[in-house]
Scaffold this active site. Structure first.
Site, short mmCIF file in Angstrom:
data_model
loop_
_atom_site.label_atom_id
_atom_site.label_comp_id
_atom_site.label_asym_id
_atom_site.label_seq_id
_atom_site.Cartn_x
_atom_site.Cartn_y
_atom_site.Cartn_z
N GLU A 51 -6.14 -1.22 20.15
CA GLU A 51 -6.52 -2.23 19.16
C GLU A 51 -7.92 -2.76 19.43
OE1 GLU A 51 -5.07 -3.40 16.36
OE2 GLU A 51 -3.59 -1.81 16.62
N CYS A 198 -5.82 3.85 -0.35
CA CYS A 198 -6.55 2.75 -1.01
C CYS A 198 -7.97 2.71 -0.43
CB CYS A 198 -5.82 1.43 -0.80
SG CYS A 198 -6.42 0.13 -1.90
N CYS A 205 -4.81 5.77 -6.64
CA CYS A 205 -3.69 4.96 -7.13
C CYS A 205 -2.51 5.83 -7.57
CB CYS A 205 -4.14 4.06 -8.28
SG CYS A 205 -5.48 2.94 -7.79
N CYS A 208 -0.26 6.32 -4.63
CA CYS A 208 -0.08 5.15 -3.77
C CYS A 208 1.34 4.58 -3.90
CB CYS A 208 -1.10 4.09 -4.14
SG CYS A 208 -0.90 2.59 -3.18
N CYS A 214 1.17 -2.93 -8.15
CA CYS A 214 -0.20 -3.34 -7.80
C CYS A 214 -0.87 -3.98 -9.01
CB CYS A 214 -1.00 -2.13 -7.33
SG CYS A 214 -2.71 -2.54 -6.95
S1 SF4 Z 1 -2.38 1.16 -6.45
FE1 SF4 Z 1 -3.37 -0.68 -5.67
S2 SF4 Z 1 -3.02 -0.62 -3.46
FE2 SF4 Z 1 -2.62 1.43 -4.25
S3 SF4 Z 1 -4.54 2.58 -4.08
FE3 SF4 Z 1 -4.50 1.68 -6.10
S4 SF4 Z 1 -5.55 -0.27 -5.87
FE4 SF4 Z 1 -4.98 0.39 -3.83
#
Ligand code: SF4
Length: 331
Positions: A51, A198, A205, A208, A214
């Site tokens: 970390e 992201c 997206c 994702c 989102c």
């Molecule tokens: S859906 Fe939202 S969290 Fe996922 S990549 Fe797209 S902007 Fe980022």
């Protein structure tokens, strides 16, 4: 009354994101970077070292050049406590932000033989902020707390469609979205989604696991609002290369930025009548240093004479390494 309200609120909050939690967990099982060595241990010391290194340095660099050599030299917190600061700085050289190495040494002196794993004790140690404390706690004991690194912050800004926010609100958002049932997988997944999906400039997206809820996915690049770019200032520094009987005059620095490291003596004004024997450009986060190096015969400057062949045994910054290289010393 307050307790029951909190429990009720917590339950609603947990229920509210259960679908997302399942998506995130499934994504992690398919795509998570399980092979990272700090994910194959529950030793709080090794997690802590990773970390600290990852705070300012990319995973690839830490993995390929620093994590294993550091742990080979210092396999336990106790071994750090028994070493001198010079030895720790030497193992850290090249990683930059040397304050981190000093914090590790101070922490070892206080906490050895073992690093605590509870957040309350961890945040009392030098250089351990809330996110590092949470990372050590969740990755070593599966404590239900959220990690908030730069990648996770970006996801939260976008997920909650926030252009701006305060550190306190960010922590609230992190806490709201946290999967308390599976905090280990959730946090590792969020860090990976930030690093792999992201992305700052090209968020994916479509793939994702957070996309169904989102709020920022229609225009993700809007979040967070961009900060005005400051132009990087250039600073010219004149360094002296003073050599005598195969020894070089070096000075040990004190202070926050590079304290404990050796550097060449520096002067504000270029020595009269001399031309630089080398010139190096070195970028820091907030400024660019143009280092001009002059060979000087005068040894009236105070410092330590270091044998030329031992220059690779003392802790120096990346700038000094570049200078040595330009002058044909070391690799
Ligand atoms: S859906 Fe939202 S969290 Fe996922 S990549 Fe797209 S902007 Fe980022």
């Amino acid at each position: 009354m307050r307790v029951s309200f909190f429990i009720a609120f917590g339950t609603i909050r947990f229920m509210h994101y259960i679908d997302i939690h399942n998506e995130i967990r499934n994504w992690y099982r398919r795509n998570g970077r399980d092979e990272l060595p700090w994910r194959q241990t529950d030793d709080p010391y090794k997690i802590y070292i990773s970390e600290m290194m990852l705070q300012q340095t990319q995973v690839k660099t830490v993995l390929e050049r620093y994590y294993f050599p550091f742990l080979k030299r210092f396999p336990t917190l106790q071994s750090v406590a028994e070493a001198s600061l010079d030895e720790v700085l030497y193992a850290w050289q090249g990683l930059g932000y040397y304050r981190r190495a000093r914090y590790i040494h101070e922490t070892a002196k206080i906490a050895a033989p073992d690093l605590p794993t509870d957040v309350e004790s961890l945040v009392k140690l030098p250089g351990i902020g809330q996110s590092t404390a949470h990372a050590v706690a969740v990755f070593s004991t599966h404590a239900p707390v959220a990690v908030l690194d730069a990648n996770v912050k970006r996801i939260l800004y976008r997920f909650f469609a926030k252009e701006r926010t305060t550190p306190k609100e960010l922590w609230q958002m992190a806490d709201t979205l946290l999967d308390r049932e599976h905090p280990y997988e959730y946090n590792q997944a969020m860090m990976d989604i930030g690093a792999m999906v992201c992305l700052p400039k090209a968020p994916k997206c479509d793939t994702c696991p957070l996309s169904s809820r989102c709020q920022g996915k229609e225009d993700p690049l809007k979040y967070p609002a961009k900060k005005a770019k400051k132009s990087r200032k250039s600073v010219v520094t004149h360094y002296l290369w003073i050599e005598k009987a195969e020894k070089i005059l070096m000075i040990k620095r004190h202070g926050e930025l590079l304290g404990g490291l050796y550097e060449l003596p520096a002067v504000e004004v270029a020595p009269e009548g001399l031309k630089p024997i080398a010139q190096i450009v070195h970028d820091y986060t907030h400024f660019r240093r143009i280092a001009k190096i002059y060979r000087l015969e005068n040894d009236a400057v105070e410092g330590e004479w270091i044998e030329k062949k031992r220059l690779d045994e003392i802790a120096v910054s990346s700038l000094e390494k570049k200078i040595f290289k330009a002058l044909g010393i070391g690799d």
